[in-house]
Design a protein around this motif. Structure first.
Motif, short mmCIF file in Angstrom:
data_model
loop_
_atom_site.label_atom_id
_atom_site.label_comp_id
_atom_site.label_asym_id
_atom_site.label_seq_id
_atom_site.Cartn_x
_atom_site.Cartn_y
_atom_site.Cartn_z
N THR B 450 -14.25 -14.54 -28.57
CA THR B 450 -15.31 -13.86 -29.33
C THR B 450 -15.30 -14.41 -30.72
OG1 THR B 450 -13.29 -12.50 -30.24
CG2 THR B 450 -14.68 -11.48 -28.32
N ASN B 459 -10.65 -4.67 -28.77
CA ASN B 459 -12.04 -4.93 -28.72
C ASN B 459 -12.21 -6.20 -27.67
OD1 ASN B 459 -12.47 -3.08 -30.48
ND2 ASN B 459 -12.67 -4.43 -32.35
N GLN B 460 -11.28 -7.19 -27.70
CA GLN B 460 -11.40 -8.17 -26.63
C GLN B 460 -11.25 -7.83 -25.36
OE1 GLN B 460 -9.31 -12.14 -28.50
NE2 GLN B 460 -8.44 -10.55 -29.54
N TYR B 463 -14.46 -5.99 -24.32
CA TYR B 463 -15.53 -6.92 -24.00
C TYR B 463 -15.79 -7.25 -22.50
CZ TYR B 463 -18.52 -11.07 -24.39
OH TYR B 463 -19.40 -12.07 -24.27
#
Lengths: 514, 514
Positions: B450, B459-460, B463
């Motif tokens: 990212t 969040n990673q 994704y």
């Protein structure tokens, strides 16, 4: 055009009706002239037609080319390497139409706009062929309100430029674009774009190359501190862009003579644009008190410093990437870092300006791109921006080089993938050949028959040798009786009888098909 | 235009010089009018600009569309099936420019010529966008003096038709063409083209389909014996072509009312064009004494008989292929067998004419083609012919159906092929992530990071779930010390430490990469 004031406007409106009446009379006169011209042209055509028939010219449009099967094989291989790289970096793909509303392209390309192909007004919308894949991409993002995407797009673009086809410059050419759109931390996507250029040019084995890097903000800052008036930035920038084709003296003459720049300003620019180097040059310019008075130049320099750090982490070292202040890029829409890859020996040994010109103009740029943070906003009614950075690989020059490489080595390129030819040793076996080849097709085997009722075996074998088909499945009366097929290896000429039910499996095995 | 005789010609030449003088005076008057018109238009533009800004419309050109990544994934899959089929049949591929000299397209498309897109005359050659891939193919063969080739070509073509985009009818659309050029024994290449249609429509799993077959020679013979005057063949043929959209009564009215055909002739045509069937219909017509008075009809019938025999050998039975006398095909260049594939239930059960219309117009044709033995000769100065037969798969309708299928099943389509996301569990590890992802790229792994300096692990992971990435390679201080990477399976959430040197190999193994 000067603005029309209130009183003037009233007068204008009153006189307009009168002028319309006047025009109608003039229109009648014009129609008469048009009719006379038509008659005259008709007469001329009649006279001309006695001299001989109009000669139809059998050619492709100027600046375009066909690809024959051998050229296609080379092209597909190159595309495959490029697509693999784009996918390795997690890109999706999109497609857009070959033409856009003319308005969509208006005001995006600066002086290059004159090279846009327009479609004829046949009623309906005014259209133009796409000039690049970047503006359609920005239009796509804005239209679909997309704020984050990493996409590639491989398609043809159109420019009414002077073709130089032996050097791979065409009016219709492929671009392979990779772009990252979204609000991210500085220089991370930018570095990945350059890593991609590095990977692709290495994968394609085109020989040495060099990636020149600069930043629009450094150029703008440089113009500012050299005393270029604001309204001359773009035109002076397009003069700088010519430094890869012209020596500095010519470019200076253009700036001063044609564009009216003060000679002192031009000389100051001259001292900058002849600089190129690596991280040490960035440091040097960060200590250039004059240049660093410009806030944008300082921003650009700091970002480039970060970019070079990231490039080192990505293994793209200074032997291939150079900070070059003469790199300007023509297109209007760039706002930050810009780059261009040229083929030829590395310029790490600090060549003279003259040498550099020779190299660059003989090979030309094969990839280019940069950051364009304002382009998507130009399509948004509220001006909402989507920052973007990308790179475009120009394929036609690369094809030229790959074609030359193939011609040089005399390696034979297959243009089909046929695994086996279904052949007959005797006459009257067309129907049997058709049955067998259909069986093979249905088993997923790439197979052919010749389209003759009674072909000679020798001709069938020759066809295999010419086209590189490795196997022949030969049918004869005896084989049909025995439920076998004679499988022949074209190169070794070995023949072996194989049970018909096992044929497809055997062909897969011998041709390495999974 | 009437021919000009010798004496008249002399007079014409003498008066020409005089008229040129006269014209010059008229030209001056014309220039004055043009200038007045310009001024008036300028004034109008000024007045208009006070009413408000011109509203820029954000859209693609009428009848065109973008493809988003999901649509591209579907499209690529369909193309891949089609290309596989073409390669299975031993075809090479070529490419031609998107535009041709206008002259190249002139006189090839009959009444459809009005749908050609012309480019604006910007100085230089007059150009048009290609209308199909067949005429450029014929131009290519003639230009390169090629007499034998089996090639496919997948590219966009352009028609200024009325778009019906919900039913997959566009102004820019893909055609996938397969053609066999060369002098061969009758009906062998023709049968292979139909076999290819059958394979592709089966491979794409579009549901039931039917291939209608006819022959231009049978149509011509039918017109002859029904008393259609020679010069009305083409126009009556294009009326017959409308039978897939209009009932017979309307078509008859057009023939008699608009095109002045004798009502008895129209009625005779009516009895023929409502026939469809298989081998038995061919036999019936071979015994039709009236029709067989026409030599060309007899040739056509005998060839069709052979074609149906070959189709049976290829496993393309009568349940999918039908001899249909109402099939006419609009394009001027066909000379022999013609065919068209339509989606929908088989018509083996002899549906009424009315039912057939409903089906056809709701799905429309997805593939069509035929034999065109004279087209290449039209480009040759000596008229040398290269017999050709081919088929064109229209992709846009097929895409529409495939898209609907995907939407119906709610299956999730990945638009990238990324195998692993390189993530960090702690802050300040951007540089380490960059180093690791570059290692993976260099080992041929499809990997992403990212673009944030300090992204949150959550969040990673999110994704990965959104985009379908199956693995995450997680770096932390401890892992860096130990020379390992934590490899996490996104679905099972299992994590295992892997020596960094073995990481690429492990990722390949877990994602089934060879």
């Amino acid at each position: 055009m000067a603005a029309v004031g209130g009183a003037e406007l009233e007068v204008a409106v009153k006189t307009q009706a009168e002028r319309v009446r006047q025009l109608k009379a003039e229109k009648a006169a014009q129609d008469k002239i048009t009719e006379e011209v038509r008659k005259l042209l008709e007469l001329k055509a009649q006279l001309g037609s006695n001299d001989g028939k109009h000669q139809f010219v059998l050619k492709t449009a100027k600046g375009t080319r066909d690809y024959n099967p051998k050229q296609m094989a080379i092209r597909e291989k190159a595309f495959s390497a490029i697509i693999n790289c784009f996918k390795r970096h997690g890109a999706e793909t999109i497609d857009t139409p070959v033409f856009e509303l003319k308005e969509t392209l208006t005001g995006k390309y600066g002086e290059d706009s004159k090279l846009i192909y327009d479609l004829k007004d046949q009623g309906g919308e005014l259209l133009s062929l796409r000039y690049d894949l970047t503006v359609p991409f920005a239009r796509y993002l804005s239209m679909n309100k997309i704020t984050n995407i990493k996409r590639y797009h491989i398609a043809k673009v159109y420019r009414r430029d002077n073709p130089a086809m032996t050097r791979g410059r065409y009016r219709e050419f492929y671009q392979c674009d990779f772009d990252i759109a979204g609000q991210y931390d500085p220089m991370i996507p930018d570095a990945e774009c350059l890593k991609i250029v590095h990977e692709i040019l290495s994968d394609l084995k085109l020989g040495d190359f060099c990636i020149k890097v600069n930043d629009r903000r450094i150029l703008d800052g440089m113009f500012e501190v050299c005393g270029v008036p604001d309204d001359k930035f773009r035109t002076i920038c397009s003069s700088v862009d010519k430094l890869d084709k012209l020596p500095w003296e010519d470019v200076k003459n253009e700036m001063v003579g044609e564009k009216g720049l003060a000679p002192e300003s031009a000389d100051k620019i001259g001292t900058y644009v002849q600089l190129n180097g690596g991280a040490e040059l960035i440091e040097k310019l960060l200590n250039d008190i004059s240049l660093c008075q410009s806030k944008v130049a300082l921003e650009g320099l700091n970002d480039l410093k970060l970019l070079f750090q990231y490039l080192t982490l990505f293994g793209v070292g200074e032997q291939v990437s150079t900070f070059d202040l003469s790199l300007a890029r023509g297109l209007d829409y760039y706002t930050g870092v810009i780059y261009e890859a040229v083929l030829g020996p590395s310029q790490g040994a600090a060549p003279t300006q003259q040498e550099e010109h020779t190299e660059t103009s003989s090979v030309g740029s094969v990839a280019a791109g940069g950051r364009y943070d304002n382009l998507v906003g130009m399509f948004d009614s509220k001006g909402r921006k989507v920052p973007c950075v990308g790179v475009s690989i120009g394929m036609e020059r690369i094809f030229s080089i790959l074609e030359q490489q193939v011609e040089g080595t005399e390696q034979k390129i297959r243009t089909t993938e046929t695994q086996v030819l279904v052949a007959a040793a005797q006459k009257k076996l067309l129907e049997e050949r058709m049955k067998l080849v259909a069986e093979l097709w249905n088993s997923g085997i790439k197979a052919e028959i010749t389209y003759k009722k009674n072909p000679k075996l020798l001709n069938q074998l020759q066809y295999c040798e010419e086209t590189g088909i490795p196997l022949v499945a030969i049918l004869g009366e005896q084989e049909l009786k025995d439920g076998v097929v004679k499988l022949r290896d074209v190169v070794t000429r070995e023949e072996v009888d194989i049970l018909r039910v096992n044929l497809a499996e055997q062909i897969k095995k011998r041709t390495g098909q999974p």
